[in-house]
Design a protein around this motif. Structure first.
Motif: not given
Length: 230
Positions: A168-182
């Protein structure tokens, strides 16, 4: 804007994060951009279809580059477009501010929007992106606490809660589902400076669980690509 700097990065544990946080609050000045002690940074990185910049970093090439969009508030109408070049231990960062609508166009690989800007940096990035057919590859968020010392323009940052999305590359979204890098708690301590680094700061950075190493939030956050697509 073009900035020439030296940069050193460290991976630190949770214990050292808070130890350094308390120490830097005592001996350094807090970055005025920090509203309540910390602020969130969002970056969207681009790469070629062959992931040339990723492999350049992973192979440890002396000369390499990264292109990214950066913002500090998803509701902004201006975005930083940055070209970072690393030559050995030295960093050169070129920045041009573009509109939010033009940032959206770049995400859709419409590079021509950069031709309206008079800054040389915009032209340079246009040439690189259009020739290399750059496209977005990873969106990264993290929380930053920043400190500085006027001598030699020293800036020290503590980055934590590093998280990313490779879909998901929606730079302006508050609802991007992200995962921890570590997979376990880690933070990144960065030291940026011009000229020489003070001896007392060098001594401070000799703390427990601190290892000077070449770290990149960009590479750390491309775990999906690295494990399944590379």
């Amino acid at each position: 804007m073009i900035v020439n700097r030296r940069e050193i990065k460290y991976s630190i544990s949770e214990v050292d994060y808070y130890r350094y946080l308390n120490l830097f609050n005592t001996i350094l000045k807090v970055d005025p951009h920090s509203k309540e002690g910390s602020y969130t940074i969002r970056s969207l990185y681009f790469d070629t279809p062959m992931n040339d910049d990723y492999y350049s970093k992973m192979s440890g090439e002396e000369v390499r580059k990264k292109i990214r969009l950066r913002l500090y508030d998803v509701h902004t109408d201006r975005v930083k477009l940055e070209l970072k070049r690393k030559i050995s231990v030295n960093q050169v960062k070129e920045t041009v501010w573009i509109s939010a609508s033009d940032a959206r166009a770049l995400i859709e690989m419409k590079y021509d929007v950069l031709l309206k800007y008079e800054e040389k940096t915009a032209q340079t990035i246009y040439n690189i992106m259009s020739l290399g057919q750059y496209r977005p590859v990873v969106l990264i968020d993290y929380d930053r606490r920043a400190f500085y010392h006027e001598e030699n323009n020293i800036r020290i940052t503590l980055d934590s809660q590093i998280r990313s999305s490779e879909t998901d590359f929606d730079l302006f979204s508050e609802d991007v589902l992200m995962v921890p890098a570590f997979t376990t708690y880690n933070a990144i301590l960065e030291v940026k400076f011009n000229g020489d680094l003070f001896c007392w700061i060098t001594e401070v950075l000799k703390g427990r669980d601190t290892v000077n190493q070449s770290l990149s939030k960009y590479c750390l956050s491309r775990s999906l690509f690295d494990q399944y697509l590379a």
